[in-house]
Design a protein around this motif. Structure first.
Motif, PDB file in Angstrom:
ATOM      1  N   ARG A 135      33.810  38.098  44.693  1.00  0.00           N
ATOM      2  CA  ARG A 135      33.267  37.584  46.117  1.00  0.00           C
ATOM      3  C   ARG A 135      32.119  38.255  46.237  1.00  0.00           C
ATOM      4  O   ARG A 135      31.458  37.806  47.271  1.00  0.00           O
ATOM      5  CB  ARG A 135      34.409  38.541  46.892  1.00  0.00           C
ATOM      6  N   THR A 136      31.565  39.425  45.622  1.00  0.00           N
ATOM      7  CA  THR A 136      30.291  40.083  45.956  1.00  0.00           C
ATOM      8  C   THR A 136      29.128  39.361  45.024  1.00  0.00           C
ATOM      9  O   THR A 136      28.160  39.550  44.890  1.00  0.00           O
ATOM     10  CB  THR A 136      30.248  41.455  45.658  1.00  0.00           C
ATOM     11  N   GLY A 137      29.619  38.255  44.510  1.00  0.00           N
ATOM     12  CA  GLY A 137      28.525  37.762  43.632  1.00  0.00           C
ATOM     13  C   GLY A 137      28.058  37.942  42.334  1.00  0.00           C
ATOM     14  O   GLY A 137      26.853  37.605  41.649  1.00  0.00           O
ATOM     15  N   LYS A 138      28.762  38.891  41.769  1.00  0.00           N
ATOM     16  CA  LYS A 138      28.440  39.712  40.509  1.00  0.00           C
ATOM     17  C   LYS A 138      28.869  38.762  39.253  1.00  0.00           C
ATOM     18  O   LYS A 138      28.607  39.262  38.107  1.00  0.00           O
ATOM     19  CB  LYS A 138      28.821  40.958  40.499  1.00  0.00           C
ATOM     20  N   LEU A 139      29.794  37.744  39.341  1.00  0.00           N
ATOM     21  CA  LEU A 139      30.025  37.201  38.085  1.00  0.00           C
ATOM     22  C   LEU A 139      29.714  35.725  38.081  1.00  0.00           C
ATOM     23  O   LEU A 139      29.731  34.922  39.140  1.00  0.00           O
ATOM     24  CB  LEU A 139      31.997  36.982  38.289  1.00  0.00           C
ATOM     25  N   ARG A 140      29.281  35.161  36.877  1.00  0.00           N
ATOM     26  CA  ARG A 140      28.974  33.607  36.642  1.00  0.00           C
ATOM     27  C   ARG A 140      30.277  33.140  36.493  1.00  0.00           C
ATOM     28  O   ARG A 140      30.981  33.317  35.498  1.00  0.00           O
ATOM     29  CB  ARG A 140      28.001  33.487  35.892  1.00  0.00           C
TER      30      ARG A 140
END
Length: 352
Positions: A315-320
């Motif tokens: 949700r916080t954009g830390k995963l590709r």
């Protein structure tokens, strides 16, 4: 409704018509939006009658699909905290909530659903999400807010299983330590990202396909190592690059005899080898065969809290999150791409 079921052991899955499930008081009915595909699906349909670990433990006749995400279609009378239309993911592992493992924060080892070497999960002994609708207990559903179910579906097994495996060893990964992740496929790509997010360890990514090693570099690996032949060259490279020190944590997402032998060769004293992959390999251990005080553990599945944390990272954009989309009518094509290694991301079936 239309569903894709494992009808008999040793036979390909089949499209069938089954009744639309009805939620009980504590259940949630999902309109499926996305279902990730996994190599274990192939292992199940390839299982011959009576063979381990699936056909000697489970009865066929269930709907496949254990990486599931969708929208709330209907809630049971006792469910008050979810709204119709809300996007959710499903934790695929079942739990009774009452056994000693469930009450001790190790629900993935639940005794009620254990069958020989495996645990019954959604899509593995119980009906899964390769269908238009899926009914699940409220306790196994996690809201993802305005998240896209298509992108979150692979996290419910591939992502969260890798996360749990890393969590079993992350306390060892202090500054100056190293980690080797063997097998940079669906799980290993997430594994590299989690080690990078949760530690400062030097990361070695190991695979037998150059393109996957490139992906590993893109998501955070410091070193890439090509596994060829019996892995001897890979072991020599890693030992050379660590000045003979070896590696503190090795996570094997493959599980062949060759990858396990590599893990043993590169582990240092007081290291930890974590086995996730289920390709049937074994490892001979004893004095001189494994570094002193090296621990060996088999990591099973995940918990609901693990999945909640992984969804928060997404949700916080830390995963590709790389996915390759298929329609529900393209399952044969999708499984063929999975079997032949031609996928460019995690295979995800997208429903209308």
């Amino acid at each position: 409704m239309k569903a894709f079921k494992l009808v008999q052991w040793g036979q390909p899955g089949q499209y069938v018509e089954v009744p639309k499930p009805e939620p009980g008081p504590g259940d949630v009915l999902l309109r499926m939006k996305a279902a990730g595909l996994c190599r274990s699906d192939l292992d199940m349909v390839d299982s011959q009658p009576g063979s381990a670990p699936y056909a000697n433990s489970l009865d066929p006749g269930y709907i496949l699909g254990h990486e599931n995400a969708g929208f709330v279609e209907q809630v049971g009378s006792a469910v008050t905290d979810l709204q119709v239309g809300e996007a959710v993911v499903v934790h695929h592992m079942r739990h009774c909530g009452n056994c000693e493992y469930c009450t001790d924060n190790a629900e993935q080892h639940c005794e009620a659903f254990k069958r020989n070497a495996i645990g019954m999960t959604r899509g593995c002994g119980f009906d899964g999400g390769l269908a238009e609708f899926l009914v699940v207990p409220r306790t196994e559903v996690i809201s993802i807010g305005d998240g896209d179910p298509v992108m979150y579906a692979p996290l419910t097994d591939a992502g969260v299983t890798a996360y749990h495996a890393v969590q079993t060893a992350v306390q060892r990964l202090k500054p100056g330590t190293s980690a080797a992740l063997i097998g940079i496929g669906g799980l290993g790509t997430y594994g590299v990202q989690f080690v990078k997010l949760l530690s400062s360890a030097r990361i070695f990514a190991v695979d037998n396909i150059e393109a996957r090693l490139q992906t590993a570099k893109e998501v955070g690996a410091d070193e890439t190592v090509l596994f060829e032949d019996d892995g001897t060259a890979a072991a020599k490279q890693i030992l050379y690059q660590t000045q003979g020190r070896g590696v503190d944590v090795i996570i094997d997402f493959v599980g062949t005899a060759g990858t396990l032998q590599l893990a043993a060769k590169i582990s240092r004293p007081r290291g930890r080898i974590v086995l996730v992959g289920m390709q049937g390999g074994t490892l001979e251990v004893g004095w001189g065969l494994l570094a002193t005080s090296c621990e060996f553990a088999i990591s099973l599945g995940s918990t609901r809290q693990d999945l909640r944390e992984v969804c928060d990272l997404a949700r916080t954009g830390k995963l590709r999150i790389d996915v390759q989309k298929f329609s529900f009518d393209e399952l044969e094509k999708a499984y063929d791409a999975l079997r032949t290694g031609k996928l460019t991301g995690r295979a995800v079936v997208v429903f209308p």
